[in-house]
Design an enzyme around this catalytic site. Structure first.
Site, short mmCIF file in Angstrom:
data_model
loop_
_atom_site.label_atom_id
_atom_site.label_comp_id
_atom_site.label_asym_id
_atom_site.label_seq_id
_atom_site.Cartn_x
_atom_site.Cartn_y
_atom_site.Cartn_z
N GLU A 134 69.56 35.66 48.60
CA GLU A 134 68.51 34.83 49.10
C GLU A 134 67.33 35.17 48.64
O GLU A 134 66.16 34.94 49.49
CB GLU A 134 68.60 34.63 50.71
CG GLU A 134 69.86 33.93 51.11
CD GLU A 134 70.32 33.86 52.55
OE1 GLU A 134 70.18 35.09 53.11
OE2 GLU A 134 70.64 33.03 53.14
N GLY A 194 66.82 51.96 40.15
CA GLY A 194 68.20 52.41 40.59
C GLY A 194 68.97 51.49 40.44
O GLY A 194 68.77 50.09 40.34
N GLU A 208 72.50 49.33 42.25
CA GLU A 208 73.18 49.33 43.38
C GLU A 208 74.50 49.98 43.18
O GLU A 208 75.27 50.08 42.30
CB GLU A 208 73.72 47.64 43.74
CG GLU A 208 72.29 46.79 44.01
CD GLU A 208 72.37 45.75 43.19
OE1 GLU A 208 73.19 45.16 42.67
OE2 GLU A 208 71.23 45.68 42.85
N ASP A 264 71.56 45.19 57.72
CA ASP A 264 72.41 44.61 56.45
C ASP A 264 72.75 45.80 55.68
O ASP A 264 72.58 45.92 54.35
CB ASP A 264 71.44 43.75 55.86
CG ASP A 264 72.21 42.86 55.09
OD1 ASP A 264 73.45 42.71 55.01
OD2 ASP A 264 71.70 42.15 54.16
N GLY A 284 65.96 41.58 39.80
CA GLY A 284 67.20 41.10 40.36
C GLY A 284 67.09 40.22 41.05
O GLY A 284 66.19 39.49 41.18
N PHE A 299 75.45 46.68 48.38
CA PHE A 299 74.47 45.94 47.51
C PHE A 299 73.13 46.44 47.76
O PHE A 299 72.27 45.91 47.33
CB PHE A 299 74.84 44.55 47.85
CG PHE A 299 76.14 44.13 47.55
CD1 PHE A 299 76.57 44.14 46.17
CD2 PHE A 299 77.13 43.79 48.63
CE1 PHE A 299 77.89 43.66 46.21
CE2 PHE A 299 78.39 43.37 48.60
CZ PHE A 299 78.70 43.43 47.05
N ASN A 300 72.96 47.06 49.22
CA ASN A 300 71.63 47.43 49.59
C ASN A 300 71.39 48.86 49.43
O ASN A 300 70.27 49.15 49.90
CB ASN A 300 71.24 46.68 50.90
CG ASN A 300 71.16 45.10 50.78
OD1 ASN A 300 70.81 44.68 49.78
ND2 ASN A 300 71.55 44.67 51.90
N LYS A 303 58.90 40.14 45.92
CA LYS A 303 60.24 39.53 46.18
C LYS A 303 59.93 38.42 47.12
O LYS A 303 59.35 38.14 47.87
CB LYS A 303 61.09 40.69 47.34
CG LYS A 303 62.13 39.97 47.76
CD LYS A 303 63.03 41.14 48.72
CE LYS A 303 64.32 40.27 49.46
NZ LYS A 303 64.99 41.28 50.19
N GLY A 334 68.80 38.33 44.32
CA GLY A 334 69.82 38.85 45.57
C GLY A 334 70.34 37.37 46.02
O GLY A 334 70.34 36.59 45.42
#
Ligand SMILES: Nc1ncnc2c1ncn2[C@@H]1O[C@H](COP(=O)(O)OP(=O)(O)OP(=O)(O)O)[C@@H](O)[C@H]1O
Ligand SMILES: [Mg+2]
Length: 298
Positions: free
Chosen positions: A103, A190, A192, A226, A99, A230-231, A120, A101
């Site tokens: 940033e 999973g 989003e 946040d 994925g 999307f999270n 990440k 994101g």
């Protein structure tokens, strides 16, 4: 990923020269050769040879005016982080992207024990950094080192936040290791929830998220900071997972109330579009009063 391919071609002296440039970047935007030579403990000749080599491989940026000086580019910084994670055995190989994101870049990896994990790489401030490079022949303001500093800080924050919430055994990734701007965590499956046109049980998911959010707050004393569609991921068993923790704050943070309000307002707005009516103010109050600090002055 470029850095992963390059890493295997590098000699240990190349890593040492990169690490010396990194050290020099604490004080300099562009690090003069004599400082690099000092930090690497190489003579000037060896230093110049190594710098030239690593620059050609594409891990350094060289200034174009004045005396010769270098700084790391993002691939150079990736190489340093990966080198450390590889040598500690946290990762042994890097696979496809999981994925991307706003940033960060997230990759599927294998550990030395053949366990799949997620890597990440935090990439903050790099767009502006690239723009600066495009428009100037050399970089003279602090934006230059700040991408490196804030990306590392972001990964560190996320690692700390995940450590705090993971203890609750809720559905968040397990933190495994962190170095520089890189974070290794357990892989989760999973999609989003933003990607689903329809959710099977929106009200149930909504309640489950609120229930977990309250536990993050009351048990780990953490505010996500946040929370948005999307999270929040939905796994194949229709269970929710909450990811992306670099912006967490302690429940006693001076802006705690604003942060909880923003998280819950976002959540309620998204679920409203899925047909779930709720009263955000009531939920926000229910959460805040879990912290004794808010009991008297709400
Ligand atoms: N542990 C994980 N396992 C599997 N996939 C993940 C994992 N963490 C992140 N991903 C995937 O990568 C994407 C981006 O991750 P994340 O939301 O953490 O980064 P981001 O949005 O760039 O973060 P930030 O808000 O800090 O910029 C996610 O939407 C998800 O698809
Ligand atoms: Mg995200």
């Amino acid at each position: 990923m470029k850095a992963a391919k390059i890493l295997h071609e590098l000699e240990k002296e190349d890593i040492r020269i990169l690490a010396a440039v990194e050290l020099g970047m604490k004080k300099h935007e562009m690090v003069p050769i004599k400082h690099i030579s000092f930090f690497a403990r190489f003579d000037l000749e060896e230093t110049e040879y190594r710098l030239d080599r690593v620059h050609k491989i594409g891990l350094l940026q060289r200034n174009k005016v004045g005396s010769v000086a270098y700084c790391l580019n993002s691939e150079g910084y990736d190489v340093l982080a990966l080198h450390t994670l590889f040598s500690k055995g946290h990762i042994e190989s890097i696979g496809p992207s999981l994925g991307k994101g706003k940033e960060s870049d997230v990759y599927r990896c294998l550990t030395k024990d053949n366990i799949q994990v997620a890597l990440k790489l935090h990439r903050l401030g790099q767009t502006s950094f690239r723009n600066i490079r495009k428009f100037r022949s050399y970089v003279e303001d602090r934006t230059h080192t700040s991408w490196l500093y804030i990306s590392r800080l972001s990964a560190k924050r996320e690692y700390e936040g995940l450590n705090r919430v993971y203890k609750l055994h809720l559905r968040t990734p397990k933190p495994i290791a962190q170095n520089r701007h890189a974070l290794v965590m357990s892989i989760i499956q999973g999609e989003e929830i933003s990607k689903f046109d329809e959710l099977n049980n929106p009200a149930q998911h909504f309640n489950e998220i609120i229930r977990e959010y309250k536990l993050f707050f009351s048990e780990a004393h953490v505010i996500h900071g946040d929370l948005c569609e999307f999270n929040i991921l939905l796994n194949p068993d229709d269970q929710i997972l909450i990811i992306d923790w670099p912006q967490w704050e302690d429940w006693n943070h001076p802006n705690a109330k604003e942060l909880v309000t923003r998280d819950i307002t976002n959540l309620c707005a998204f679920f409203k579009k899925k047909g779930v009516e709720s009263n955000p103010d009531e939920i926000i109050q229910d959460i805040l009063v879990l912290n004794p600090k808010f009991r008297t002055n709400l």
